[in-house]
Design a protein around this motif. Structure first.
Motif, PDB file in Angstrom:
ATOM      1  N   MET A   1       7.913 -28.486  46.300  1.00  0.00           N
ATOM      2  CA  MET A   1       7.168 -29.343  45.390  1.00  0.00           C
ATOM      3  C   MET A   1       7.696 -29.186  43.965  1.00  0.00           C
ATOM      4  N   LYS A   2       7.638 -30.257  43.191  1.00  0.00           N
ATOM      5  CA  LYS A   2       8.076 -30.203  41.808  1.00  0.00           C
ATOM      6  C   LYS A   2       6.989 -29.536  40.974  1.00  0.00           C
ATOM      7  N   THR A   3       7.384 -28.567  40.168  1.00  0.00           N
ATOM      8  CA  THR A   3       6.437 -27.856  39.320  1.00  0.00           C
ATOM      9  C   THR A   3       6.685 -28.217  37.865  1.00  0.00           C
ATOM     10  N   TYR A   4       5.653 -28.710  37.201  1.00  0.00           N
ATOM     11  CA  TYR A   4       5.762 -29.065  35.787  1.00  0.00           C
ATOM     12  C   TYR A   4       5.486 -27.824  34.943  1.00  0.00           C
ATOM     13  N   ILE A   5       6.408 -27.532  34.056  1.00  0.00           N
ATOM     14  CA  ILE A   5       6.302 -26.339  33.217  1.00  0.00           C
ATOM     15  C   ILE A   5       5.648 -26.707  31.895  1.00  0.00           C
ATOM     16  N   THR A  15       4.498 -19.919  37.186  1.00  0.00           N
ATOM     17  CA  THR A  15       5.292 -21.092  37.546  1.00  0.00           C
ATOM     18  C   THR A  15       5.834 -21.012  38.965  1.00  0.00           C
ATOM     19  N   LYS A  16       6.485 -19.912  39.303  1.00  0.00           N
ATOM     20  CA  LYS A  16       7.119 -19.798  40.618  1.00  0.00           C
ATOM     21  C   LYS A  16       6.124 -19.545  41.747  1.00  0.00           C
ATOM     22  N   LEU A  17       4.877 -19.247  41.394  1.00  0.00           N
ATOM     23  CA  LEU A  17       3.856 -19.006  42.410  1.00  0.00           C
ATOM     24  C   LEU A  17       3.018 -20.242  42.704  1.00  0.00           C
ATOM     25  N   VAL A  18       3.246 -21.328  41.957  1.00  0.00           N
ATOM     26  CA  VAL A  18       2.448 -22.542  42.154  1.00  0.00           C
ATOM     27  C   VAL A  18       2.493 -23.039  43.603  1.00  0.00           C
ATOM     28  N   PRO A  19       3.671 -23.130  44.247  1.00  0.00           N
ATOM     29  CA  PRO A  19       3.685 -23.581  45.654  1.00  0.00           C
ATOM     30  C   PRO A  19       2.887 -22.663  46.574  1.00  0.00           C
ATOM     31  N   ASN A 154       9.870 -32.786  26.266  1.00  0.00           N
ATOM     32  CA  ASN A 154       9.665 -33.288  27.627  1.00  0.00           C
ATOM     33  C   ASN A 154       8.517 -32.562  28.318  1.00  0.00           C
ATOM     34  N   GLN A 155       8.399 -31.279  28.059  1.00  0.00           N
ATOM     35  CA  GLN A 155       7.286 -30.517  28.636  1.00  0.00           C
ATOM     36  C   GLN A 155       5.951 -31.010  28.093  1.00  0.00           C
ATOM     37  N   VAL A 156       5.905 -31.256  26.785  1.00  0.00           N
ATOM     38  CA  VAL A 156       4.684 -31.796  26.174  1.00  0.00           C
ATOM     39  C   VAL A 156       4.362 -33.163  26.758  1.00  0.00           C
ATOM     40  N   ASP A 157       5.373 -33.985  26.943  1.00  0.00           N
ATOM     41  CA  ASP A 157       5.182 -35.322  27.499  1.00  0.00           C
ATOM     42  C   ASP A 157       4.625 -35.256  28.915  1.00  0.00           C
ATOM     43  N   ASN A 158       5.190 -34.404  29.750  1.00  0.00           N
ATOM     44  CA  ASN A 158       4.727 -34.274  31.137  1.00  0.00           C
ATOM     45  C   ASN A 158       3.280 -33.811  31.206  1.00  0.00           C
TER      46      ASN A 158
END
Length: 319
Positions: A1-5, A15-19, A154-158
C-alpha cells in the motif's frame, strides 16, 4: 500500500509500520477512529476512515494540522516561507536557525515549527521543562535546497487533501480525556511515549501513566490497538510481559533511523496490543519455502491472551 508521509518528522514515527497496523482495522468499521497520541499523524492520515478524533498533549502538533485544516497553511505558503527562510539560513548560517528557534518559543508560529523540525538535529522534536523547543541546529546551512522544499510542499499537499476530504477533529488535550470519550463501535489507536525509552516536556511517561493507560483501555467500551516496544538487543519491556499479557499481542521488527545518538538508531521488536483478535492474523500459518524471502530480517510473533486458547505462531528471521 502507498503510505503518505506527513511534513512533520519525529523519533518513533510509524511510517514503515502503517501496512502492519492496517491489518487490525475491521473491513466493516464505521465508527470514529480515535488517537490520544497523534504525534506526526502518519497512522491517522493513512488509515483513519471518514471520521476521526485526533488528539495530542503537544499544542504545536495540533496547531500545525489545524492550520492546514483551516487553510492558514497551504502548499504555497509553505513553499514561500521555506524559500525565504532557507535562503536566510544559507547566507546567515546557524545563527538564523537559533533566531527562528527563539521566535518560535516566543510566538509558537506553526511555520517556524515546521522549519525547526526539518532543520534541527536529526529531525527530532524535544521540549525542555519550560515547554521550549531545544533541539540544536543540524549544521547544514544548505538544508532547504529546491528539491527538499518541493518534497516538503508535496507532503503538505498530500496531507491537506486527506484532511479536507474527511471529517477530522484535532484537539489538544490529555490522553485520559480522549480515551474516556470513546464509545462502543469506535476504534482507539494508541501510540504513547514508550515506557523506559524517551521522554520530554510534552512526552513524559512514567509507570503511573502506563498503569493508568492500561486501566482506561481495559475498561473502555471501544476496541483498541496499542503500539509499544517488546525488546531490543539490550533489554525487554517488563510491562508488556507483566501488565498487557491478557490481550492479543503481535510483534514485528522495526528500525528507527531517528535518534540523538547513532548508537540509538537500532532495530527494535515492536509490539501491537489489542483487545480483539485481528481477522487478518487469526488464521496465520507458517509460511511455505517460497514465502520465506518476504520475511527476511523480520521476527513475527502472534500471541493470544492468557484467557484464550493458546496457539502461538513464531516466525524467526531466515538468512
Amino acid at each position: 500500500m502507498k503510505t503518505y508521509i506527513p511534513p512533520i518528522k519525529s523519533q518513533g514515527i510509524k511510517t514503515k509500520l502503517v501496512p502492519f497496523i492496517s491489518q487490525y482495522i475491521p473491513k466493516d468499521f464505521d465508527g470514529v477512529w480515535i488517537e490520544p497520541f497523534l504525534g506526526t499523524g502518519v497512522v491517522a492520515f493513512n488509515l483513519a476512515p471518514n471520521k476521526a478524533l485526533l488528539c495530542d498533549s503537544n499544542p504545536h502538533l495540533i496547531q500545525f494540522y489545524q492550520a492546514i485544516q483551516n487553510k492558514q497553511i497551504t502548499p504555497n505558503t509553505v513553499r514561500n516561507y521555506l524559500q525565504q527562510e532557507g535562503d536566510r539560513l544559507l547566507h546567515l548560517g546557524e545563527q538564523h536557525y537559533y533566531f527562528i528557534r527563539d521566535r518560535f518559543n516566543a510566538t509558537g508560529n506553526s511555520l517556524d515549527f515546521l522549519f525547526l523540525n526539518r532543520a534541527g538535529f536529526n529531525g527530532m522534536i524535544r521540549f525542555n521543562r519550560k515547554g521550549e523547543f531545544n533541539i540544536p541546529f543540524c549544521r547544514k546551512t544548505n538544508r532547504f535546497s529546491k528539491a527538499y522544499i518541493t518534497k516538503i510542499v508535496n507532503q503538505v499537499d498530500n496531507i491537506s487533501q486527506i484532511i479536507h476530504a474527511k471529517k477530522f477533529t484535532f484537539i489538544c488535550q490529555d490522553y485520559q480525556e480522549t480515551i474516556a470519550s470513546a464509545q462502543k463501535g469506535d476504534l482507539i489507536y494508541c501510540d504513547p511515549p514508550y515506557i523506559d525509552r524517551h521522554a520530554d516536556y510534552f512526552n513524559s511517561w512514567t509507570e503511573k501513566d502506563e498503569l493508568q493507560l492500561y486501566h482506561l483501555l481495559k475498561h473502555s467500551k471501544a476496541q483498541f490497538i496499542l503500539s509499544t516496544w517488546s525488546h531490543n538487543r539490550y533489554r525487554t519491556n517488563y510491562y508488556l510481559e507483566n501488565l498487557w499479557k491478557e490481550f492479543y499481542i503481535t510483534k514485528q521488527e522495526h528500525f528507527y533511523h531517528v535518534g540523538a545518538k547513532e548508537s540509538n538508531r537500532n532495530s527494535m521488536i515492536e509490539a501491537m496490543i489489542s483487545n480483539f483478535e485481528p481477522l487478518s492474523l487469526k488464521n496465520e500459518i507458517t509460511p511455505t519455502i517460497s514465502q520465506l524471502p518476504l520475511l527476511l530480517n523480520i521476527e513475527y510473533s502472534y500471541v493470544k491472551p492468557a484467557y484464550a486458547i493458546q496457539s502461538d505462531v513464531i516466525l524467526h528471521s531466515h538468512t
